[in-house]
Design an enzyme around this catalytic site. Structure first.
Site, PDB file in Angstrom:
ATOM      1  N   GLU A  38       0.824  -1.210   0.000  1.00  0.00           N
ATOM      2  CA  GLU A  38       0.000   0.000   0.000  1.00  0.00           C
ATOM      3  C   GLU A  38       0.861   1.265   0.000  1.00  0.00           C
ATOM      4  O   GLU A  38       0.497   2.264  -0.615  1.00  0.00           O
ATOM      5  CB  GLU A  38      -0.937  -0.001   1.213  1.00  0.00           C
ATOM      6  CG  GLU A  38      -1.929  -1.157   1.231  1.00  0.00           C
ATOM      7  CD  GLU A  38      -2.705  -1.289  -0.063  1.00  0.00           C
ATOM      8  OE1 GLU A  38      -3.064  -0.248  -0.663  1.00  0.00           O
ATOM      9  OE2 GLU A  38      -2.954  -2.428  -0.492  1.00  0.00           O
TER      10      GLU A  38
ATOM     11  N   HIS B 217       1.669   2.494  -3.407  1.00  0.00           N
ATOM     12  CA  HIS B 217       0.650   3.345  -4.025  1.00  0.00           C
ATOM     13  C   HIS B 217       0.750   4.776  -3.506  1.00  0.00           C
ATOM     14  O   HIS B 217       0.518   5.728  -4.253  1.00  0.00           O
ATOM     15  CB  HIS B 217      -0.745   2.780  -3.732  1.00  0.00           C
ATOM     16  CG  HIS B 217      -1.012   1.454  -4.367  1.00  0.00           C
ATOM     17  ND1 HIS B 217      -0.728   1.185  -5.691  1.00  0.00           N
ATOM     18  CD2 HIS B 217      -1.554   0.308  -3.868  1.00  0.00           C
ATOM     19  CE1 HIS B 217      -1.078  -0.063  -5.983  1.00  0.00           C
ATOM     20  NE2 HIS B 217      -1.569  -0.616  -4.893  1.00  0.00           N
TER      21      HIS B 217
END
Length: 622
Positions: A163, A166
């Protein structure tokens, strides 16, 4: 492909998506117009009807898109709230949540980005997570209850690393734009379905009433639009998931952790699915794993066994059945599988750097950075760490870094804090000043990072008062050091990014040549800060400018500029195109590296300067 290339590629992908959605919208309007003409059957003014029908269709799509995007304008926290996620108290003592907070803290400090806001979907048994936001300053990371309870620390670290990729690579802005675009087309189908439900009984034997025909067309077009939008979303998401998996392995150096998380998704009955179908559909392209069942055509993620094989080449698709049998009756307990210690044994040694090496490390975490981030986090005094993570005291912690030890000046500064933020904050700053004065300089940016979500979560008037108070403290003695300046501006940038993330995340297009005056001012300030000798400073400035524009005449080095003059430079520099911004970063490195050494002070100064132009850097030296 480095950070700057990825950012440029992401912008190209975004443009393609907008073009494809525009074509889908135009096709939708054309279909509805054709059906409207057929439904008229020669009655009335056809041209007038077409204009009205086209305008209404465009208004519905645009209204749905703009309305949804506007509702998510606050970034990651708004996306998390839209799916029912619950905020995590960063000072929590719950073991599973504490582990989650610690993992994110370490990764945030290691990468040089503000600490994201954290959320959890406590009732979701599937293993999943997503990052959302426009910029790192407004980023939010959400995990499911299943991820917290079923994953070991190494596995959770792998998911968070995925994550964080991102967050660092600018994927999040594209993800939010997709939510808005898709909602606009979906709304057309929903309205058409509602009209059919209300007026479907109005049809007669003479033909289909125009309103019913248009509603039917809107319903069909809405679902057709969703079909093609789903294809686009799935294709973009799959490619980004491959890159995020690779980045997570780079961050953690533990492919087994990420592979273990994927294996548990493959073997557990709940997998990565979300029980809330609406939420799963809306954020499917943001999730770590598939949030709902899709055909391969619409799958937003690569097949689970292919992702596992990329991390563990010994894995076979037939092993999926073994995993399902293993966890069919007894689910794994993540906390029980944790290692006894997740912290690195110590801080790594200083590393040699060059301008190209530094720009290549932007928005990445190298082999030792995560361990270094964990060690830095462990070095922060527990009392300071606790106060930085509390909304009521985070501002006082940051302000106390600037309080002077000289009694008269200290009194003046505390009066300024009192006038801006009240007596309680002034007392807290006074109580913390001595402890923060003793805080090693290399820990100050990490503390600011940890305090960031608490600062950006305060009401707007309190944020503005904090920024004004920081300026008051830094200017109280009439002389602002460049490090003080960069630290105050780092806080300001973080607050402004979080307050208006949509506009602050727009990519720039300015060239180095057009921003030469602003670059010269900043390079002169950096060269002077690292070289008190004027001759050495001039040499550092000349070398930095030569690195920036090879062969161009070196301009006269400007005298030390005021902080207001520096303030005027950052908008132009932040507006540089991605690849042009790489040249700026390398020139700034050259300005502080002219003597071949990079001290801790220079490295932290460089990190702060790069943060002002939205290029996060990991800690470069111990």
């Amino acid at each position: 492909m480095d950070f700057f290339e990825r950012q440029r590629t992401a912008r190209g992908t975004s443009v393609k998506l907008v073009v494809l959605f525009v074509l889908a919208v135009l096709a939708s309007v054309a279909v509805i117009d054709v059906i409207a003409v057929l439904a008229m059957q020669g009655r009335g003014n056809v041209v007038g009807v077409l204009v009205v029908v086209s305008a209404c269709t465009l208004l519905v799509i645009a209204g749905g898109m703009i309305g949804k995007t506007f509702s998510l304008r606050k970034g990651g926290a708004a996306v998390a709230a839209s799916v029912g996620a619950v905020p995590v108290d960063p000072t929590t003592t719950d073991p599973a949540l504490r582990r989650f907070v610690n993992v994110v803290e370490e990764m945030s400090i290691a990468s040089g980005v503000p600490m994201p806001r954290l959320f959890v979907l406590p009732l979701e048994e599937g293993i999943n997570a997503f990052a959302a936001g426009f910029t790192p300053a407004d980023a939010a990371i959400t995990v499911t209850g299943g991820a917290l309870s079923r994953l070991t620390r190494d596995e959770l670290q792998g998911v968070i690393g995925h994550e964080f990729s991102h967050v660092l690579n600018g994927d999040m802005r594209l993800g939010i734009r997709l939510i808005g675009l898709l909602h606009g087309i979906m709304l057309l189908g929903l309205i058409g379905s509602r009209i059919l439900a209300l007026s479907g009984r109005g049809s007669d034997r003479k033909g289909i009433p125009p309103v019913v025909a248009i509603a039917l067309a809107a319903t069909v077009v809405g679902f057709v639009g969703q079909f093609f939008a789903g294809l686009i979303k799935a294709a973009v998401s799959r490619q980004r998931e491959w890159l995020a998996d690779a980045s997570a392995v780079q961050f953690t150096r533990q492919p087994a952790g990420l592979a273990g998380a994927l294996k548990k998704i493959a073997g557990m009955p709940a997998g990565s699915r979300l029980a809330d179908e609406r939420s799963a559909k809306e954020v499917s392209h943001l999730l770590f794993g598939e949030g709902r069942r899709f055909s391969r055509l619409f799958s937003t993620h690569p097949p689970i066994h292919e992702r596992i094989v990329a991390l563990d080449p010994t894995f076979r698709e037939a092993d999926l059945e073994t995993l399902r049998e293993r966890w069919h009756d007894e689910l794994p307990h993540g906390m029980a599988g944790d290692a006894t210690s997740g912290l690195a044994p110590g801080v790594r040694a200083p590393v040699a750097v060059t301008p190209a090496q530094v720009s290549g490390r932007a928005a990445t975490i190298g082999p030792d950075d995560l361990d270094h981030g964990a060690a830095l986090n462990a070095q922060i005094p527990p009392h300071i760490h606790q106060l930085a993570m509390q909304p009521s005291t985070a501002a006082a912690v940051v302000l106390a870094m600037f309080v002077s030890g000289e009694p008269g000046l200290r009194a003046t500064q505390l009066v300024a804090v009192q006038e801006r933020l009240g007596n309680a904050t002034a007392r807290s700053v006074d109580a913390l000043a001595a402890e923060l004065a003793a805080l090693p300089r290399h820990l100050r940016l990490p503390v600011v990072s940890l305090a960031s979500p608490q600062l950006t979560g305060r009401p707007d008037h309190e944020q503005q008062a904090l920024l004004a108070a920081l300026d008051d403290l830094a200017l109280a003695d009439g002389a602002v050091s460049l490090f003080e300046y960069c630290l105050t501006r780092t806080v300001r940038t973080t607050v402004q990014d979080a307050a208006d993330p949509a506009s602050r995340s727009r990519p720039g297009s300015t060239t180095v040549r057009r921003a030469t005056d602003e670059i010269v001012t900043v390079l002169a300030a950096l060269a002077t800060a690292g070289n008190p000798d004027p001759v050495a400073a001039r040499q550092a400035f000349s070398g930095a400018f030569a690195h920036l524009r090879t062969g161009a005449p070196v301009p006269d080095m400007p005298a030390g500029g005021s902080w207001r003059r520096l303030d005027a430079c950052w908008p132009a520099l932040d507006g540089l195109a991605r690849l042009e911004k790489r040249l700026l970063v390398e020139a700034m490195v050259a300005a502080v590296l002219d003597d071949g050494k990079l001290t801790t002070q220079e490295a932290e100064l460089l990190r702060a300067a790069c943060a002002l132009v939205h290029v996060p850097l990991p800690a470069l030296v111990a």
